[in-house]
Design a protein around this motif. Structure first.
Motif, PDB file in Angstrom:
ATOM      1  N   PRO A 185       3.730   5.719  13.941  1.00 47.73           N
ATOM      2  CA  PRO A 185       5.126   6.125  13.817  1.00 47.73           C
ATOM      3  C   PRO A 185       5.437   5.884  12.502  1.00 47.73           C
ATOM      4  O   PRO A 185       5.216   4.574  11.744  1.00 47.73           O
ATOM      5  N   ASP A 186       6.347   6.445  11.898  1.00 48.12           N
ATOM      6  CA  ASP A 186       6.618   6.465  10.526  1.00 48.12           C
ATOM      7  C   ASP A 186       7.579   5.295  10.503  1.00 48.12           C
ATOM      8  O   ASP A 186       7.566   4.457   9.644  1.00 48.12           O
ATOM      9  N   TRP A 187       8.240   4.915  11.301  1.00 53.24           N
ATOM     10  CA  TRP A 187       9.225   3.743  11.549  1.00 53.24           C
ATOM     11  C   TRP A 187       8.565   2.424  11.570  1.00 53.24           C
ATOM     12  O   TRP A 187       9.116   1.498  11.216  1.00 53.24           O
ATOM     13  N   PHE A 188       7.367   2.493  12.069  1.00 56.70           N
ATOM     14  CA  PHE A 188       6.737   1.422  12.093  1.00 56.70           C
ATOM     15  C   PHE A 188       6.124   0.862  10.587  1.00 56.70           C
ATOM     16  O   PHE A 188       5.837  -0.138  10.442  1.00 56.70           O
ATOM     17  N   LEU A 189       5.613   1.671  10.086  1.00 55.37           N
ATOM     18  CA  LEU A 189       4.927   1.540   8.686  1.00 55.37           C
ATOM     19  C   LEU A 189       5.787   1.635   7.553  1.00 55.37           C
ATOM     20  O   LEU A 189       5.885   0.651   6.560  1.00 55.37           O
ATOM     21  N   ILE A 190       6.514   2.843   7.389  1.00 54.15           N
ATOM     22  CA  ILE A 190       7.347   3.052   6.075  1.00 54.15           C
ATOM     23  C   ILE A 190       8.563   2.087   5.734  1.00 54.15           C
ATOM     24  O   ILE A 190       9.490   1.822   6.972  1.00 54.15           O
ATOM     25  N   GLY A 191       8.774   1.343   4.720  1.00 50.52           N
ATOM     26  CA  GLY A 191       9.646   0.770   4.478  1.00 50.52           C
ATOM     27  C   GLY A 191       9.606  -0.631   5.189  1.00 50.52           C
ATOM     28  O   GLY A 191      10.663  -1.505   4.749  1.00 50.52           O
ATOM     29  N   ASN A 192       8.493  -1.016   5.761  1.00 49.29           N
ATOM     30  CA  ASN A 192       8.346  -2.395   6.177  1.00 49.29           C
ATOM     31  C   ASN A 192       7.644  -3.352   5.348  1.00 49.29           C
ATOM     32  O   ASN A 192       6.081  -3.345   5.023  1.00 49.29           O
ATOM     33  N   PRO A 193       8.229  -4.335   4.829  1.00 48.84           N
ATOM     34  CA  PRO A 193       7.512  -5.328   3.661  1.00 48.84           C
ATOM     35  C   PRO A 193       6.463  -6.231   4.211  1.00 48.84           C
ATOM     36  O   PRO A 193       5.824  -6.573   3.445  1.00 48.84           O
ATOM     37  N   ARG A 194       6.430  -6.286   5.526  1.00 49.98           N
ATOM     38  CA  ARG A 194       5.266  -7.185   6.220  1.00 49.98           C
ATOM     39  C   ARG A 194       4.085  -6.275   6.512  1.00 49.98           C
ATOM     40  O   ARG A 194       3.157  -6.948   6.790  1.00 49.98           O
ATOM     41  N   ILE A 195       3.833  -5.171   6.363  1.00 47.13           N
ATOM     42  CA  ILE A 195       3.072  -4.365   6.662  1.00 47.13           C
ATOM     43  C   ILE A 195       2.267  -3.644   5.260  1.00 47.13           C
ATOM     44  O   ILE A 195       3.030  -3.026   4.530  1.00 47.13           O
TER      45      ILE A 195
END
Length: 200
Positions: A185-195
């Motif tokens: 899912p885009d919301w899981f990965l994109i813009g997540n500074p911890r992944i």
């Protein structure tokens, strides 16, 4: 290490970010054999999971749990690290035993939760064929949405702690292996500074 041999860029990226990120997504040529220094100056072509096991062992990790959607969970053998499979599986709420611990995707969230909070030397969970956990990434089923929401929250809640001989900060790491970045899912990965997404 053999003179003139340099680890692949993706592997150097992983080494650099292990103390900084709690989760990783590896995509691209994940089914190819990888050139890896296997000791005594020898370079061999080995599967990705063997490269990850070697890197985690070198980084001071003591346990790696490997998950595939059909096969379930199994503890990976680490070079030079004594095995305590039963205790590790039990600490994650999984049945101890000699074979793989069967589990469907609906049971993956709880071991991730327990692994992130596990005390002691760092441990890792490698989730292979992670794209097969989802039927359609633009319309997640409730169990799929719950799994990735939980993983997202845990990526932010995870705290590093000193580990290894040099007492460098490390997380209990979660690695998602997919064919392409858009499989999750885009919301899981994109813009997540911890992944950290690392293409191979």
């Amino acid at each position: 290490m053999m003179q003139g041999f340099e680890a692949a860029r993706w592997l150097r990226d992983l080494r650099r970010f292990l103390p900084l990120k709690s989760q990783f997504v590896l995509s691209g040529n994940v089914r190819d054999l990888q050139a890896h220094d296997v000791g005594s100056g020898s370079i061999a072509a080995v599967p990705l999971q063997n490269v990850l096991a070697g890197e985690f062992a070198a980084g001071g990790y003591t346990n790696i749990l490997f998950y595939q959607p059909v096969a379930g969970f199994r503890v990976m053998a680490l070079p030079g690290v004594p095995s305590s499979n039963d205790a590790f599986l039990t600490s994650l709420g999984l049945p101890a035993g000699t074979g793989p611990a069967p589990a469907g995707p609906e049971l993956l969230g709880a071991p991730i939760d327990r692994l992130v909070g596990l005390q002691g030397d760092p441990s890792a969970l490698v989730i292979d064929f992670a794209s097969r956990l989802i039927v359609r990434n633009d319309a997640l089923a409730p169990v799929e949405h719950q799994l990735f929401s939980r993983a997202l929250l845990l990526s932010h809640a995870a705290q590093p702690r000193p580990a290894g001989r040099q007492r460098a900060p490390y997380f209990n790491t979660v690695v998602w292996i997919v064919e392409k970045e858009g499989d999750l899912p885009d919301w899981f990965l994109i813009g997540n500074p911890r992944i950290r997404h690392i293409p191979i």
